[in-house]
Motif scaffolding. Structure first.
Motif, short mmCIF file in Angstrom:
data_model
loop_
_atom_site.label_atom_id
_atom_site.label_comp_id
_atom_site.label_asym_id
_atom_site.label_seq_id
_atom_site.Cartn_x
_atom_site.Cartn_y
_atom_site.Cartn_z
N ASP A 64 10.89 47.68 -6.90
CA ASP A 64 9.44 47.68 -7.07
C ASP A 64 8.93 49.08 -7.40
N LYS A 65 9.42 50.06 -6.65
CA LYS A 65 8.96 51.44 -6.83
C LYS A 65 9.36 51.96 -8.21
N LEU A 66 10.59 51.72 -8.63
CA LEU A 66 11.04 52.18 -9.94
C LEU A 66 10.20 51.59 -11.07
N LEU A 67 9.94 50.28 -10.99
CA LEU A 67 9.20 49.62 -12.06
C LEU A 67 7.72 49.99 -12.04
N ASN A 68 7.16 50.23 -10.86
CA ASN A 68 5.77 50.66 -10.79
C ASN A 68 5.58 52.04 -11.43
N ASP A 69 6.61 52.89 -11.35
CA ASP A 69 6.53 54.23 -11.94
C ASP A 69 6.97 54.26 -13.40
N PHE A 70 7.55 53.17 -13.89
CA PHE A 70 8.02 53.11 -15.27
C PHE A 70 6.81 53.07 -16.21
N PRO A 71 6.74 53.96 -17.22
CA PRO A 71 5.54 54.01 -18.08
C PRO A 71 5.49 52.95 -19.17
N GLY A 72 6.61 52.22 -19.38
CA GLY A 72 6.64 51.24 -20.45
C GLY A 72 6.32 49.83 -19.97
N GLY A 73 6.69 48.84 -20.80
CA GLY A 73 6.46 47.45 -20.46
C GLY A 73 7.77 46.72 -20.25
N PHE A 74 7.69 45.48 -19.81
CA PHE A 74 8.90 44.69 -19.62
C PHE A 74 8.59 43.20 -19.60
N LEU A 75 9.64 42.44 -19.92
CA LEU A 75 9.60 40.98 -19.84
C LEU A 75 10.71 40.58 -18.89
N PHE A 76 10.38 39.83 -17.85
CA PHE A 76 11.39 39.50 -16.85
C PHE A 76 11.38 38.02 -16.50
N ILE A 77 12.54 37.55 -16.05
CA ILE A 77 12.69 36.21 -15.46
C ILE A 77 12.95 36.41 -13.98
N SER A 78 12.24 35.68 -13.13
CA SER A 78 12.47 35.81 -11.69
C SER A 78 11.95 34.57 -10.96
N HIS A 79 12.57 34.31 -9.79
CA HIS A 79 12.07 33.27 -8.88
C HIS A 79 11.51 33.90 -7.60
N ASP A 80 11.53 35.23 -7.52
CA ASP A 80 11.03 35.93 -6.34
C ASP A 80 9.52 36.07 -6.44
N ARG A 81 8.80 35.34 -5.59
CA ARG A 81 7.34 35.29 -5.70
C ARG A 81 6.69 36.65 -5.49
N GLN A 82 7.23 37.44 -4.54
CA GLN A 82 6.67 38.76 -4.30
C GLN A 82 6.86 39.65 -5.53
N PHE A 83 8.04 39.58 -6.13
CA PHE A 83 8.33 40.38 -7.33
C PHE A 83 7.44 39.95 -8.49
N ILE A 84 7.29 38.64 -8.67
CA ILE A 84 6.44 38.11 -9.75
C ILE A 84 5.00 38.59 -9.57
N ALA A 85 4.51 38.50 -8.34
CA ALA A 85 3.13 38.90 -8.06
C ALA A 85 2.94 40.40 -8.24
N GLU A 86 3.95 41.17 -7.87
CA GLU A 86 3.86 42.63 -7.96
C GLU A 86 3.83 43.11 -9.41
N HIS A 87 4.60 42.45 -10.27
CA HIS A 87 4.82 43.02 -11.61
C HIS A 87 4.34 42.15 -12.77
N GLY A 88 4.09 40.87 -12.54
CA GLY A 88 3.71 40.00 -13.65
C GLY A 88 2.23 40.05 -13.95
N GLU A 89 1.84 40.93 -14.87
CA GLU A 89 0.43 40.98 -15.26
C GLU A 89 0.06 39.75 -16.09
N LYS A 90 1.07 39.21 -16.79
CA LYS A 90 0.94 37.91 -17.45
C LYS A 90 2.12 37.06 -17.00
N ILE A 91 1.86 35.78 -16.73
CA ILE A 91 2.93 34.90 -16.27
C ILE A 91 2.95 33.65 -17.14
N PHE A 92 4.13 33.35 -17.67
CA PHE A 92 4.29 32.17 -18.52
C PHE A 92 5.38 31.25 -17.95
N THR A 93 5.24 29.98 -18.24
CA THR A 93 6.25 29.01 -17.88
C THR A 93 6.55 28.13 -19.09
#
Length: 569
Positions: free
Chosen positions: A491-520
């Motif tokens: 979480d800390k590494l990605l919050n400090d990362f200046p770029g963007g990312f596209l991720f797949i995850s089932h971890d709700r806390q991780f999705i909520a922390e980092h998914g500014e847009k969420i698609f299914t």
């Protein structure tokens, strides 16, 4: 129903658990958490009677027989029904003989035995339990081995429930579960708890722990810290404990410095008296007084030196927090990729059809959905590993991007973490400093990259991407098999990362922390989990609610000003 007193477990002379104490009442759910290798599974195995502790007691209520659901999915060649009959071994044995019997007389005898053992009641319970929790298995004669890992995990917990045991031991039951399956697991655990079943569950799913745990036990360095509540309460306790220990250390250090100054002053004064005695014309009285005062000063000095030693022993252990410092750089916002009406199939099996997606370098996008819906296949198409059967993908290869797959066994090209990071063009001191910031201290930086843990691999991959100044990261299930410490650091590494990312995850806390847009992925394309009049999200109401809960928790944590990993490391 369970009490553990001063439990110690050792393997080959290494003490995994040291003087652990905990208890569990009927209807309570206790979550065991902590880094991988801290003894969580060993504790479950000791309660189940699979290993003998070095010392201590495990006291079980007289009529309690624990049912242990292991991490690994069971290897079983029969049907779903036969697997669930395994909840009651005697019934399972009779049922197996029934299926094989061709003699009418023997068959009649087995039917009577099956009835007397409660076989028909168990069969009814299997059907009603499957229906109650909406497991989605219509054919109980379906081969168990053909099920997904997620279904197997859920059925292993169902089998535990059907066993009638009042104490279930669940070792990482959320592994391989998508969000929908995790919600079903929560429902099962809560239902069992309400019926008086005690549950000890090992999990790294932070939201899951918050939603089901009455108690949480955090294991580190062989010690167990127990609190009432879930993961959020544990974090609050660890923060308070960290600050309390730090404050006490400061106070003790201040006392030690005062004592050491006093000792130094007394030694200086004693030395001056000795000197004055040697220079004195009256060697009798004045010499006698100087010797007496010097002796008294020596006694006081020795006493204060003992106090210093005592205070040193009283100082609480405060591990140096890991603070992640990474170089900052600008990432201009530009087009990363554009996918237009792409479809993919394996032979005649359609995986997805006519999906469209636009991604810019400053966007942070989460891709969620049930296992088997095609998320990984879609991502592999987007990064160019697979080619869609139709449609078009434009990928801006002038953007510096990287793909981090689920299986990273072949992701690293160098032999050690040190070589991976120094490969970016850094000197030894800078390389070691960056590695230490993510937990690779000392010899750990020279470990075989193929043998380090999943969490360590993910940290290393993200760190290398950032040090390489990439602008965009594609990540396929970066949270898989990560312990809580690794999740917090990620979480800390990605919050400090200046770029963007596209991720797949089932971890709700991780999705909520980092998914500014969420698609299914749905049959008719990618759908956003935004509340807009153009998008029907009825089928995701529960998921959205859970993600909202997790998002609110993540906001609270970010406002604290510090990475929670400081209190976990």
């Amino acid at each position: 129903m369970l009490q553990i007193k001063d439990l110690s477990i050792s393997f080959d002379g290494f003490e995994v658990l040291r003087k652990v104490n905990l208890d569990l009442a009927a209807g309570e759910t206790l979550a065991l958490t902590g880094a991988n290798g801290t003894g969580k599974t060993s504790l479950l195995r000791a309660v189940a009677g699979e290993i003998t502790p070095l010392e201590g007691e495990i006291l079980l209520q007289k009529d309690i027989a624990p049912f242990f659901v292991h991490q690994e999915c069971d290897t079983f060649s029969g049907t779903v029904k036969e697997y669930l009959f395994g909840a009651k071994p005697e019934i399972s044995r009779i049922y197996t003989e029934l299926c094989r019997s061709s003699d009418p007389i023997v068959y009649a005898e087995l039917i009577n035995a099956f009835n007397d053992a409660g076989g028909f009641e168990l069969e009814a319970s299997i059907s009603s339990t499957i229906n109650k929790f909406g497991i989605g298995i219509d054919d109980l004669d379906f081969p168990y081995r053909n099920l997904s890992h997620g279904f197997k995990r859920i059925l292993s917990v169902i089998r535990g429930a059907l066993s009638g045991s009042k104490l279930l031991l669940l070792d990482e039951p959320t592994n391989h579960l998508d969000i929908e399956m995790t919600l079903k697991l929560e429902e099962i655990v809560s239902s069992l708890s309400e019926s008086g079943v005690g549950i000890i569950v090992v999990s790294h799913d932070r939201t899951f722990i918050d939603r089901v745990a009455h108690k949480t036990v955090y294991l580190k360095r062989g010690i167990a810290i127990s609190i009432s509540g879930g993961y959020s309460e544990m974090l609050a306790f660890l923060e308070k404990d960290f600050l309390s220990r730090k404050k006490k250390c400061v106070e003790i250090d201040k006392k030690i410095r005062q004592l050491e100054l006093d000792v130094a002053r007394r030694k200086s004064w004693s030395d001056s008296r000795e000197a004055s005695k040697r220079l004195s014309s009256d060697k009798g009285h004045e010499g006698h007084m100087a010797a007496k005062l010097a002796k008294r000063a020596l006694v006081v000095r020795k006493r204060k030196e003992r106090l210093v030693q005592q205070l040193e022993q009283e100082k609480p252990f405060v591990e140096k927090p890991i603070t992640i410092k990474i170089p900052q750089y600008e990432v201009p916002n530009r087009k990363m990729l554009n996918a237009e009406r792409i479809s993919f199939s394996y032979g005649k099996k359609n995986i997805f059809r006519e999906l469209s997606l636009n991604v810019d370098t400053n966007e942070r996008i989460g891709l969620i959905g049930p296992n088997g819906s095609g998320k990984t296949t879609l991502m592999r198409c987007l990064v160019g590993i697979l080619k869609p059967v139709n449609g078009r993908i434009y990928r801006n290869d002038s953007v510096d991007w990287v793909f981090i797959p689920q299986d990273m066994t072949r992701h690293f090209k160098k032999k050690t973490p040190f070589e991976e990071i120094s490969d970016v063009g850094l000197d030894e001191q800078t390389t070691r400093s960056h590695l230490a910031n993510i937990g690779f201290r000392g010899d750990r930086a020279l470990a075989n990259a193929e043998l380090i843990s999943c969490g360590e691999r993910m940290r290393l991959a993200i760190l290398k991407a950032i040090l390489s100044r990439v602008e965009f990261i594609f990540m396929d299930e970066p949270t898989n098999h990560l312990d809580i410490e690794s999740l917090e650091m990620l979480d800390k590494l990605l919050n400090d990362f200046p770029g963007g990312f596209l991720f797949i995850s089932h971890d709700r806390q991780f999705i909520a922390e980092h998914g500014e847009k969420i698609f299914t992925i749905e049959d008719d394309g990618l759908k956003s989990l935004d509340y807009t009049k153009d998008i029907d999200i009825d089928s995701f109401t529960e998921t959205k609610r859970n993600l909202t809960d997790s998002y609110e928790q993540s906001i609270t944590r970010r406002k604290s000003g510090d990475s929670w990993s400081e209190f976990l490391q």
